[in-house]
Design an enzyme around this catalytic site. Sequence first.
Site, PDB file in Angstrom:
ATOM      1  N   GLY A  27       6.315  -1.080  28.516  1.00  0.00           N
ATOM      2  CA  GLY A  27       5.088  -0.196  28.552  1.00  0.00           C
ATOM      3  C   GLY A  27       3.828  -0.891  28.470  1.00  0.00           C
ATOM      4  O   GLY A  27       2.935  -0.389  27.842  1.00  0.00           O
ATOM      5  N   ILE A  72       0.873  -1.251   0.200  1.00  0.00           N
ATOM      6  CA  ILE A  72       0.049  -0.035  -0.004  1.00  0.00           C
ATOM      7  C   ILE A  72       0.795   1.479   0.134  1.00  0.00           C
ATOM      8  O   ILE A  72       0.400   2.408  -0.282  1.00  0.00           O
ATOM      9  CB  ILE A  72      -0.915  -0.003   1.153  1.00  0.00           C
ATOM     10  CG1 ILE A  72      -0.505  -0.203   2.483  1.00  0.00           C
ATOM     11  CG2 ILE A  72      -2.038  -0.838   0.800  1.00  0.00           C
ATOM     12  CD1 ILE A  72      -1.238   0.190   3.692  1.00  0.00           C
ATOM     13  N   THR A  76      -7.837   0.402  15.919  1.00  0.00           N
ATOM     14  CA  THR A  76      -7.763  -0.539  17.138  1.00  0.00           C
ATOM     15  C   THR A  76      -7.877   0.294  18.254  1.00  0.00           C
ATOM     16  O   THR A  76      -8.019   1.413  18.531  1.00  0.00           O
ATOM     17  CB  THR A  76      -6.301  -1.025  16.971  1.00  0.00           C
ATOM     18  OG1 THR A  76      -6.106  -1.587  18.508  1.00  0.00           O
ATOM     19  CG2 THR A  76      -5.338  -0.050  16.966  1.00  0.00           C
ATOM     20  N   ASP A  77      -8.330  -0.546  19.356  1.00  0.00           N
ATOM     21  CA  ASP A  77      -8.648   0.118  20.603  1.00  0.00           C
ATOM     22  C   ASP A  77      -7.526   0.493  21.233  1.00  0.00           C
ATOM     23  O   ASP A  77      -7.604   1.278  22.237  1.00  0.00           O
ATOM     24  CB  ASP A  77      -9.623  -0.863  21.470  1.00  0.00           C
ATOM     25  CG  ASP A  77      -8.827  -2.088  22.041  1.00  0.00           C
ATOM     26  OD1 ASP A  77      -7.707  -2.409  21.350  1.00  0.00           O
ATOM     27  OD2 ASP A  77      -9.160  -2.936  22.730  1.00  0.00           O
ATOM     28  N   GLU A  78      -6.437   0.199  20.842  1.00  0.00           N
ATOM     29  CA  GLU A  78      -5.143   0.529  21.422  1.00  0.00           C
ATOM     30  C   GLU A  78      -4.867   1.879  21.097  1.00  0.00           C
ATOM     31  O   GLU A  78      -3.919   2.761  21.952  1.00  0.00           O
ATOM     32  CB  GLU A  78      -4.026  -0.276  20.789  1.00  0.00           C
ATOM     33  CG  GLU A  78      -4.187  -1.842  21.263  1.00  0.00           C
ATOM     34  CD  GLU A  78      -3.129  -2.612  21.446  1.00  0.00           C
ATOM     35  OE1 GLU A  78      -1.848  -2.016  21.216  1.00  0.00           O
ATOM     36  OE2 GLU A  78      -3.073  -3.754  21.385  1.00  0.00           O
ATOM     37  N   TYR A  81       3.031 -12.775  30.293  1.00  0.00           N
ATOM     38  CA  TYR A  81       3.759 -11.597  30.402  1.00  0.00           C
ATOM     39  C   TYR A  81       3.436 -10.822  32.032  1.00  0.00           C
ATOM     40  O   TYR A  81       2.535 -10.646  32.158  1.00  0.00           O
ATOM     41  CB  TYR A  81       3.686 -10.705  29.372  1.00  0.00           C
ATOM     42  CG  TYR A  81       3.837 -10.702  28.136  1.00  0.00           C
ATOM     43  CD1 TYR A  81       4.950 -11.941  27.741  1.00  0.00           C
ATOM     44  CD2 TYR A  81       3.593 -10.008  27.046  1.00  0.00           C
ATOM     45  CE1 TYR A  81       5.205 -12.019  26.668  1.00  0.00           C
ATOM     46  CE2 TYR A  81       3.860  -9.978  25.679  1.00  0.00           C
ATOM     47  CZ  TYR A  81       4.621 -11.384  25.403  1.00  0.00           C
ATOM     48  OH  TYR A  81       4.905 -11.486  23.986  1.00  0.00           O
ATOM     49  N   LYS A  94      -0.814   3.332  14.479  1.00  0.00           N
ATOM     50  CA  LYS A  94      -2.266   3.334  14.228  1.00  0.00           C
ATOM     51  C   LYS A  94      -3.050   4.703  14.457  1.00  0.00           C
ATOM     52  O   LYS A  94      -3.912   5.176  13.577  1.00  0.00           O
ATOM     53  CB  LYS A  94      -2.995   2.161  14.828  1.00  0.00           C
ATOM     54  CG  LYS A  94      -2.634   1.018  14.306  1.00  0.00           C
ATOM     55  CD  LYS A  94      -2.913   0.665  12.970  1.00  0.00           C
ATOM     56  CE  LYS A  94      -4.332   0.268  12.546  1.00  0.00           C
ATOM     57  NZ  LYS A  94      -4.449  -0.055  11.476  1.00  0.00           N
ATOM     58  N   TYR A 139       3.509   0.581  17.983  1.00  0.00           N
ATOM     59  CA  TYR A 139       2.344   0.091  17.028  1.00  0.00           C
ATOM     60  C   TYR A 139       1.063   1.112  17.130  1.00  0.00           C
ATOM     61  O   TYR A 139       0.427   1.837  16.216  1.00  0.00           O
ATOM     62  CB  TYR A 139       1.983  -1.362  17.766  1.00  0.00           C
ATOM     63  CG  TYR A 139       0.573  -1.815  17.045  1.00  0.00           C
ATOM     64  CD1 TYR A 139       0.172  -1.709  15.722  1.00  0.00           C
ATOM     65  CD2 TYR A 139      -0.373  -2.018  18.112  1.00  0.00           C
ATOM     66  CE1 TYR A 139      -1.012  -2.082  15.203  1.00  0.00           C
ATOM     67  CE2 TYR A 139      -1.742  -2.409  17.663  1.00  0.00           C
ATOM     68  CZ  TYR A 139      -1.983  -2.318  16.058  1.00  0.00           C
ATOM     69  OH  TYR A 139      -3.364  -2.556  15.867  1.00  0.00           O
ATOM     70  N   PRO A 166       4.076 -18.599  27.438  1.00  0.00           N
ATOM     71  CA  PRO A 166       4.654 -17.349  28.472  1.00  0.00           C
ATOM     72  C   PRO A 166       3.631 -16.356  28.661  1.00  0.00           C
ATOM     73  O   PRO A 166       3.148 -15.298  27.850  1.00  0.00           O
ATOM     74  CB  PRO A 166       5.555 -16.895  27.256  1.00  0.00           C
ATOM     75  CG  PRO A 166       5.120 -17.252  26.033  1.00  0.00           C
ATOM     76  CD  PRO A 166       4.195 -18.482  25.969  1.00  0.00           C
ATOM     77  N   THR A 189       4.540   1.267   7.213  1.00  0.00           N
ATOM     78  CA  THR A 189       3.150   0.827   6.534  1.00  0.00           C
ATOM     79  C   THR A 189       1.910   1.563   6.994  1.00  0.00           C
ATOM     80  O   THR A 189       0.933   1.831   6.426  1.00  0.00           O
ATOM     81  CB  THR A 189       3.092  -0.689   6.737  1.00  0.00           C
ATOM     82  OG1 THR A 189       4.129  -1.424   6.175  1.00  0.00           O
ATOM     83  CG2 THR A 189       1.947  -1.391   6.353  1.00  0.00           C
TER      84      THR A 189
END
Length: 334
Positions: free
Chosen positions: A274, A60, A124-126, A205, A152, A148, A203, A99
């Site tokens: 973080g 893109i 995203t909700d992030e 976190y 966004k 990330y 794993p 990107t």
Amino acid sequence: MRWLVTGGLGFIGSQFIRLVLRERAEVSVVNLDAMTYAGNPANLRDVEHDPRYRFHKGDICDAGAVAEAIGPGVDAIVNFAAETHVDRSILDPKDFLHTDILGTHVLLEAQRERGVRRYLQVSTDEVYGDVAAGDSTESDPLRPRSPYAASKAGADLQVLAYHVTYGAPVLITRGSNTYGPRQYPEKIVPLFVTNLIDNQPVPVYGDGEQIRDWLHVEDHARAILHVLERGKTGNVYNVGGANPRTNLELTRLLVEGCGRSMETHVEHVTDRLGHDRRYALDTAKLRALGWSPRVPFDEGLRSTVAWYRANESWWRPLKTGEYLEYYKRQYAQR
Ligand code: DAU
């Protein structure tokens, strides 16, 4: 009608294309996908010979590739193409900025030049950042906390700016944590399920008390279609499953669902840098537009585990090569 879907070989994009081909007989789909590590042709094997489906390999960020995919014209652009994995963005943010931000800019320019009548950005909700209490509404400030999420958020702001400045007919969906078949096994659900099938530990976190809201991929794809067809341009719509779980609660469901035990199969590892503690979405706006999730969480999770059990040939080849390299770097850093 002809729609351009970008990133359609990925997890949510491929589910969206399958849904559109199944339920919208009047729509044909052009899928532009760069075939990065997460773009998997096997995700759309079942529709690749459908006469209403065309695939273009391309990035893109490449305006020429976008123009070629648009060809004589499209009625809508739906942008799923993105780098999406938080841990990868912590290791190396550059591809995310490239990107997610530049790619979105190229698509917005294509929308403007070609006068495409609808542009939907999958977000995203992030972008709201860590939410200690309450639910994020669409007008809340953006406080992204990982490379990330910041990439966004940058894209979302470009999309909204194009609406104000050029009157671009844009829509944004902000989805919560999505699970289901065909998710690349770096994300918690497929990583844990495939590890557990192989009798490997999982794993967790930090303390595992972080909260995520879980949404089935079929519900997420339907929400995007709903907003594309019925949303009011210039608007953002939150998409959530209303299934908040701590990571430990989710882990227990997966561990027990795979017939393993928490004592033997859970490994507590160093926390993500973080690490956001909690995301939570207010989805009243999208519900008022007529969408609500259909897949109950327990049932969705059970059928997802069953899918990975039945489709080893889909995921086993993915857990080699680039994947192992990524994990080597990931754990070298911790
Ligand atoms: O909230 C929506 C977002 O959900 C999407 O925008 C992202 O593209 C997607 O990657 C996802 O982000 P998360 O960071 O929430 O997903 P992930 O599956 O990586 O992690 C979910 C939670 O589980 C998070 O709190 C970190 C934790 N985790 C994750 C992995 C991979 C672990 O404890 N162990 C792990 O190995």
